[in-house]
Design an enzyme around this catalytic site. Structure first.
Site, PDB file in Angstrom:
ATOM      1  N   ASP A   1       0.871  -1.174   0.000  1.00 39.85           N
ATOM      2  CA  ASP A   1       0.000   0.000   0.000  1.00 39.85           C
ATOM      3  C   ASP A   1       0.910   1.226   0.000  1.00 39.85           C
ATOM      4  O   ASP A   1       2.142   1.093   0.138  1.00 39.85           O
ATOM      5  CB  ASP A   1      -0.902  -0.035   1.257  1.00 39.85           C
ATOM      6  CG  ASP A   1      -1.966   1.051   1.271  1.00 39.85           C
ATOM      7  OD1 ASP A   1      -2.167   1.739   0.241  1.00 39.85           O
ATOM      8  OD2 ASP A   1      -2.606   1.236   2.327  1.00 39.85           O
TER       9      ASP A   1
ATOM     10  N   ARG B   1     -14.420  -4.363  -5.440  1.00 33.63           N
ATOM     11  CA  ARG B   1     -15.002  -3.466  -4.435  1.00 33.63           C
ATOM     12  C   ARG B   1     -16.513  -3.388  -4.644  1.00 33.63           C
ATOM     13  O   ARG B   1     -17.299  -3.436  -3.698  1.00 33.63           O
ATOM     14  CB  ARG B   1     -14.396  -2.060  -4.518  1.00 33.63           C
ATOM     15  CG  ARG B   1     -12.911  -1.955  -4.233  1.00 33.63           C
ATOM     16  CD  ARG B   1     -12.576  -2.316  -2.798  1.00 33.63           C
ATOM     17  NE  ARG B   1     -13.274  -1.483  -1.837  1.00 33.63           N
ATOM     18  CZ  ARG B   1     -12.880  -0.267  -1.444  1.00 33.63           C
ATOM     19  NH1 ARG B   1     -11.756   0.242  -1.904  1.00 33.63           N
ATOM     20  NH2 ARG B   1     -13.590   0.425  -0.553  1.00 33.63           N
TER      21      ARG B   1
HETATM   22  N1   CP Z   1      -8.784   1.619  -2.107  1.00 34.32           N
HETATM   23  C1   CP Z   1      -9.574   2.657  -1.807  1.00 34.32           C
HETATM   24  O1   CP Z   1     -10.267   2.682  -0.770  1.00 34.32           O
HETATM   25  O2   CP Z   1      -9.589   3.646  -2.741  1.00 34.32           O
HETATM   26  P1   CP Z   1     -10.270   5.074  -2.609  1.00 34.32           P
HETATM   27  O3   CP Z   1      -9.484   5.869  -1.604  1.00 34.32           O
HETATM   28  O4   CP Z   1     -10.180   5.651  -3.996  1.00 34.32           O
HETATM   29  O5   CP Z   1     -11.693   4.899  -2.164  1.00 34.32           O
HETATM   30  N1  NVA Z   2      -3.710   3.352   3.564  1.00 38.01           N
HETATM   31  C1  NVA Z   2      -4.323   4.216   2.580  1.00 38.01           C
HETATM   32  C2  NVA Z   2      -5.460   3.514   1.905  1.00 38.01           C
HETATM   33  C3  NVA Z   2      -6.147   4.325   0.848  1.00 38.01           C
HETATM   34  C4  NVA Z   2      -7.307   3.598   0.249  1.00 38.01           C
HETATM   35  C5  NVA Z   2      -4.795   5.499   3.239  1.00 38.01           C
HETATM   36  O1  NVA Z   2      -5.363   5.437   4.333  1.00 38.01           O
HETATM   37  O2  NVA Z   2      -4.577   6.564   2.657  1.00 38.01           O
END
Ligand code: CP
Ligand code: NVA
Length: 302
Positions: A221, A287
């Site tokens: 991530d 999703r």
């Molecule tokens: N992965 C995810 O939650 O993406 P967004 O921040 O675009 O919703």
């Molecule tokens: N770890 C990231 C996830 C985004 C979908 C955040 O919190 O920004």
């Protein structure tokens, strides 16, 4: 009340039933079958304190596909953004809408909302966790590997909100999760204690090759989550970048997953995320299907 706050609140069977429903709805949609409309006549409020592409759009589309009406609200447009209490917001919204989806900074905001709402509340990401993401990720693992139990997964980098939900998933579904990252960025201690007390096979290591060795799924991530300072993260996480050399140490048929948005050249190279082992766009698509199953569960009769 049928809230969807965190994976650890559910039994394995309940989560598996939701995943099965998501896979069923995905197949039905693709074959052009007419879907049931469990949200017919229902309005769902979606509050976003932070930006979102996937979560907001997949929920909005999913609610419509299930017959409901989505109401996307930015917290800055609400009195919540001027300091109205979360408690009062929960009570008032419960008089108008049939469910509330919220993406917020503090996990406590989610919990307070759920405590005071008289309609289902869904966690669309907090600083602590991101369970909706995991429902899609688990669906993707099932699609690629056929099963969850007994799998091996490497999480590389920050022990952040998505990592927390991966830990909860590993405990519930009995797969091995190896978290490779600097010790100072490890996931919360209370959760690791919970995972161990509940028989979780969760390994923490700062050796990236121990983490990735022959695993079937590699996940990473962003190094800097929304609302987090960059500090020395670019330097600290550099050894955990998922590149082709590292992917070679995973199983031959390993897949690469990332919740997105991704920063090519930082946590993952373009070669990997745009390469043949990448499952990221199936993951993003899932999703929609996984969250439809979550919504259907929220509105099911007991
Ligand atoms: N992965 C995810 O939650 O993406 P967004 O921040 O675009 O919703
Ligand atoms: N770890 C990231 C996830 C985004 C979908 C955040 O919190 O920004």
């Amino acid at each position: 009340m049928r809230h969807f706050l965190d994976l650890k609140d559910f039994s394995t069977e309940a989560l598996q039933a939701m995943l099965d429903d998501g896979l069923r709805m995905k197949a039905a949609k693709k074959s052009g079958e007419v879907l049931e409309l469990p949200l017919s006549g229902k309005t769902v409020a979606m509050i976003f304190e932070k930006p979102s592409t996937r979560t907001r759009i997949s929920f909005e589309v999913g609610i419509k596909q299930l017959g409901g009406t989505p109401l996307a609200l930015s917290s800055t447009d609400l009195q919540l953004g001027r300091g109205e209490s979360v408690e009062d917001t929960a009570r008032v919204l419960s008089r108008y809408v049939d469910a509330i989806i919220i993406r917020c900074y503090k996990h406590d905001t989610l919990l307070t909302l759920a405590k005071n709402a008289t309609v289902p509340v869904i966690n669309a990401l907090t600083q602590r966790s991101h369970p909706c993401q995991l429902m899609a990720d688990l669906m993707t693992m099932i699609e690629y590997h056929g099963t969850l139990t007994g799998q091996t997964v490497a999480w590389l980098g920050d022990g952040n909100n998505v990592a927390v939900s991966w830990i909860e998933a590993a405990v519930r579904f009995g797969f091995q999760l190896r978290i490779g990252g600097p010790k100072s960025y490890a996931p919360p201690t209370d959760l690791l204690t919970w995972a161990r007390a509940n028989g979780g096979d969760v390994i923490l290591t700062n050796d990236v090759y121990i983490a990735i060795d022959k695993v079937q799924t590699v996940v990473t991530d962003v190094w800097v989550s929304m609302g987090t300072d960059e500090g020395s993260r670019r330097v600290d996480f550099k050894p955990y970048q998922v590149n082709a050399k590292l992917m070679n140490a995973a199983a031959d048929d390993a897949i690469f997953m990332h919740c997105l948005p991704a920063w090519r050249g930082l946590e993952v190279t373009a070669e990997v995320i745009d390469g043949p082992q990448s499952a990221v766009f199936d993951e993003a698509e899932n999703r929609l299907h996984a969250q439809k199953a979550v919504l259907a569960w929220c509105f099911a009769d007991n």
